[in-house]
Design a protein around this motif. Structure first.
Motif, PDB file in Angstrom:
ATOM      1  N   CYS A 206      -1.446  -3.733 -11.961  1.00 43.51           N
ATOM      2  CA  CYS A 206      -0.418  -4.557 -12.568  1.00 43.51           C
ATOM      3  C   CYS A 206      -1.079  -5.833 -13.096  1.00 43.51           C
ATOM      4  O   CYS A 206      -2.020  -6.350 -12.474  1.00 43.51           O
ATOM      5  CB  CYS A 206       0.630  -4.897 -11.507  1.00 43.51           C
ATOM      6  SG  CYS A 206       1.897  -6.037 -12.032  1.00 43.51           S
ATOM      7  N   ALA A 207      -0.589  -6.339 -14.224  1.00 42.57           N
ATOM      8  CA  ALA A 207      -1.151  -7.558 -14.806  1.00 42.57           C
ATOM      9  C   ALA A 207      -0.041  -8.433 -15.352  1.00 42.57           C
ATOM     10  O   ALA A 207       1.003  -7.929 -15.779  1.00 42.57           O
ATOM     11  CB  ALA A 207      -2.135  -7.193 -15.914  1.00 42.57           C
ATOM     12  N   ALA A 208      -0.297  -9.723 -15.372  1.00 43.00           N
ATOM     13  CA  ALA A 208       0.694 -10.680 -15.862  1.00 43.00           C
ATOM     14  C   ALA A 208       0.064 -11.622 -16.876  1.00 43.00           C
ATOM     15  O   ALA A 208      -1.063 -12.078 -16.703  1.00 43.00           O
ATOM     16  CB  ALA A 208       1.259 -11.500 -14.695  1.00 43.00           C
ATOM     17  N   ARG A 209       0.832 -11.885 -17.928  1.00 43.18           N
ATOM     18  CA  ARG A 209       0.400 -12.826 -18.955  1.00 43.18           C
ATOM     19  C   ARG A 209       1.398 -13.966 -19.022  1.00 43.18           C
ATOM     20  O   ARG A 209       2.602 -13.736 -19.175  1.00 43.18           O
ATOM     21  CB  ARG A 209       0.320 -12.148 -20.322  1.00 43.18           C
ATOM     22  CG  ARG A 209      -0.001 -13.112 -21.458  1.00 43.18           C
ATOM     23  CD  ARG A 209       0.115 -12.449 -22.817  1.00 43.18           C
ATOM     24  NE  ARG A 209      -0.008 -13.426 -23.886  1.00 43.18           N
ATOM     25  CZ  ARG A 209      -1.144 -13.715 -24.487  1.00 43.18           C
ATOM     26  NH1 ARG A 209      -2.267 -13.103 -24.149  1.00 43.18           N
ATOM     27  NH2 ARG A 209      -1.187 -14.618 -25.450  1.00 43.18           N
ATOM     28  N   GLN A 210       0.916 -15.209 -18.909  1.00 39.36           N
ATOM     29  CA  GLN A 210       1.798 -16.369 -18.939  1.00 39.36           C
ATOM     30  C   GLN A 210       2.038 -16.895 -20.347  1.00 39.36           C
ATOM     31  O   GLN A 210       3.108 -17.399 -20.653  1.00 39.36           O
ATOM     32  CB  GLN A 210       1.212 -17.499 -18.083  1.00 39.36           C
ATOM     33  CG  GLN A 210       1.256 -17.217 -16.598  1.00 39.36           C
ATOM     34  CD  GLN A 210       0.799 -18.410 -15.808  1.00 39.36           C
ATOM     35  OE1 GLN A 210      -0.378 -18.713 -15.756  1.00 39.36           O
ATOM     36  NE2 GLN A 210       1.749 -19.105 -15.193  1.00 39.36           N
ATOM     37  N   ARG A 211       1.046 -16.775 -21.196  1.00 37.99           N
ATOM     38  CA  ARG A 211       1.129 -17.408 -22.505  1.00 37.99           C
ATOM     39  C   ARG A 211       2.053 -16.623 -23.427  1.00 37.99           C
ATOM     40  O   ARG A 211       2.088 -15.403 -23.420  1.00 37.99           O
ATOM     41  CB  ARG A 211      -0.272 -17.477 -23.126  1.00 37.99           C
ATOM     42  CG  ARG A 211      -1.249 -18.331 -22.348  1.00 37.99           C
ATOM     43  CD  ARG A 211      -2.665 -17.911 -22.663  1.00 37.99           C
ATOM     44  NE  ARG A 211      -2.989 -16.632 -22.039  1.00 37.99           N
ATOM     45  CZ  ARG A 211      -3.979 -15.849 -22.423  1.00 37.99           C
ATOM     46  NH1 ARG A 211      -4.725 -16.197 -23.467  1.00 37.99           N
ATOM     47  NH2 ARG A 211      -4.232 -14.705 -21.803  1.00 37.99           N
ATOM     48  N   ARG A 212       2.787 -17.363 -24.252  1.00 42.62           N
ATOM     49  CA  ARG A 212       3.656 -16.747 -25.236  1.00 42.62           C
ATOM     50  C   ARG A 212       2.809 -15.974 -26.246  1.00 42.62           C
ATOM     51  O   ARG A 212       1.684 -16.352 -26.552  1.00 42.62           O
ATOM     52  CB  ARG A 212       4.472 -17.802 -25.977  1.00 42.62           C
ATOM     53  CG  ARG A 212       5.496 -18.525 -25.135  1.00 42.62           C
ATOM     54  CD  ARG A 212       6.170 -19.617 -25.955  1.00 42.62           C
ATOM     55  NE  ARG A 212       7.144 -20.361 -25.169  1.00 42.62           N
ATOM     56  CZ  ARG A 212       8.431 -20.090 -25.175  1.00 42.62           C
ATOM     57  NH1 ARG A 212       8.889 -19.120 -25.933  1.00 42.62           N
ATOM     58  NH2 ARG A 212       9.266 -20.793 -24.447  1.00 42.62           N
TER      59      ARG A 212
ATOM     60  N   ALA B   6      -8.180  -8.618 -21.775  1.00 43.92           N
ATOM     61  CA  ALA B   6      -8.360 -10.061 -21.924  1.00 43.92           C
ATOM     62  C   ALA B   6      -7.046 -10.790 -22.217  1.00 43.92           C
ATOM     63  O   ALA B   6      -6.988 -12.016 -22.130  1.00 43.92           O
ATOM     64  CB  ALA B   6      -9.358 -10.348 -23.039  1.00 43.92           C
ATOM     65  N   SER B   7      -6.016 -10.046 -22.561  1.00 46.20           N
ATOM     66  CA  SER B   7      -4.719 -10.667 -22.876  1.00 46.20           C
ATOM     67  C   SER B   7      -3.965 -11.119 -21.641  1.00 46.20           C
ATOM     68  O   SER B   7      -2.986 -11.846 -21.764  1.00 46.20           O
ATOM     69  CB  SER B   7      -3.850  -9.680 -23.650  1.00 46.20           C
ATOM     70  OG  SER B   7      -4.444  -9.307 -24.869  1.00 46.20           O
ATOM     71  N   TYR B   8      -4.405 -10.681 -20.480  1.00 44.31           N
ATOM     72  CA  TYR B   8      -3.675 -10.955 -19.247  1.00 44.31           C
ATOM     73  C   TYR B   8      -4.405 -11.960 -18.362  1.00 44.31           C
ATOM     74  O   TYR B   8      -5.623 -12.009 -18.341  1.00 44.31           O
ATOM     75  CB  TYR B   8      -3.417  -9.645 -18.496  1.00 44.31           C
ATOM     76  CG  TYR B   8      -2.406  -8.795 -19.219  1.00 44.31           C
ATOM     77  CD1 TYR B   8      -2.798  -7.943 -20.251  1.00 44.31           C
ATOM     78  CD2 TYR B   8      -1.050  -8.877 -18.903  1.00 44.31           C
ATOM     79  CE1 TYR B   8      -1.851  -7.186 -20.947  1.00 44.31           C
ATOM     80  CE2 TYR B   8      -0.112  -8.117 -19.583  1.00 44.31           C
ATOM     81  CZ  TYR B   8      -0.517  -7.281 -20.606  1.00 44.31           C
ATOM     82  OH  TYR B   8       0.416  -6.541 -21.298  1.00 44.31           O
ATOM     83  N   ASP B   9      -3.604 -12.746 -17.643  1.00 42.16           N
ATOM     84  CA  ASP B   9      -4.144 -13.847 -16.850  1.00 42.16           C
ATOM     85  C   ASP B   9      -4.320 -13.505 -15.370  1.00 42.16           C
ATOM     86  O   ASP B   9      -5.174 -14.086 -14.703  1.00 42.16           O
ATOM     87  CB  ASP B   9      -3.208 -15.057 -16.959  1.00 42.16           C
ATOM     88  CG  ASP B   9      -2.960 -15.450 -18.403  1.00 42.16           C
ATOM     89  OD1 ASP B   9      -1.776 -15.496 -18.818  1.00 42.16           O
ATOM     90  OD2 ASP B   9      -3.946 -15.702 -19.124  1.00 42.16           O
TER      91      ASP B   9
END
Length: 126
Positions: A96-102, A111-114
């Motif tokens: 599972c991965a999460a991205r904060q940036r809009r 690389a898109s995920y934080d």
């Protein structure tokens, strides 16, 4: 910081189903994407599915389209991956991965995920 904990993996026969869960804790976030990736032995980690904050926008890898469904429950800070009609080639560790940036572009690269979870093993027997 955001902590992600996956669960729901296991051993299933070809054609079976599993539902993975990813519980998020720590710093709350909005306008973010949540994603699922997988990594089979000897292969690179690959994109599986992503869902935006509202749950109204989803995106899938061609290999799972029509069989997997990603969803999220923001009240529970949890993302799900319902996997149906499983195949042996679906065997992998699922992350599972999460991205904060809009973003206006669906994030499908690592690389898109934080933030990342520790992964859960899914094994599909033939």
């Amino acid at each position: 910081q955001v902590q992600l904990v996956e669960s729901g993996g296991g051993l299933v026969q070809t054609g079976g189903s599993l539902r993975l869960s990813c519980a998020a804790s720590g710093r709350t976030f909005s306008s973010a994407y949540m994603g699922w990736f997988r990594q089979a032995p000897g292969k690179e980690r690959e994109f599986v599915a992503a869902v935006n904050w509202s749950g109204g926008s989803t995106h899938y890898a061609d290999s799972v389209k029509g069989r997997f469904t990603i969803s999220r429950d923001n009240a529970k800070n949890t993302v799900y991956l319902q996997m149906n009609t499983l195949k042996p080639e679906d065997t992998a560790v699922y992350y599972c991965a999460a991205r904060q940036r809009r973003t206006v572009v669906v994030p499908i690269s690592l690389a898109s995920y934080d933030y990342w979870g520790q992964g859960t093993q899914v094994t599909v027997s033939s």
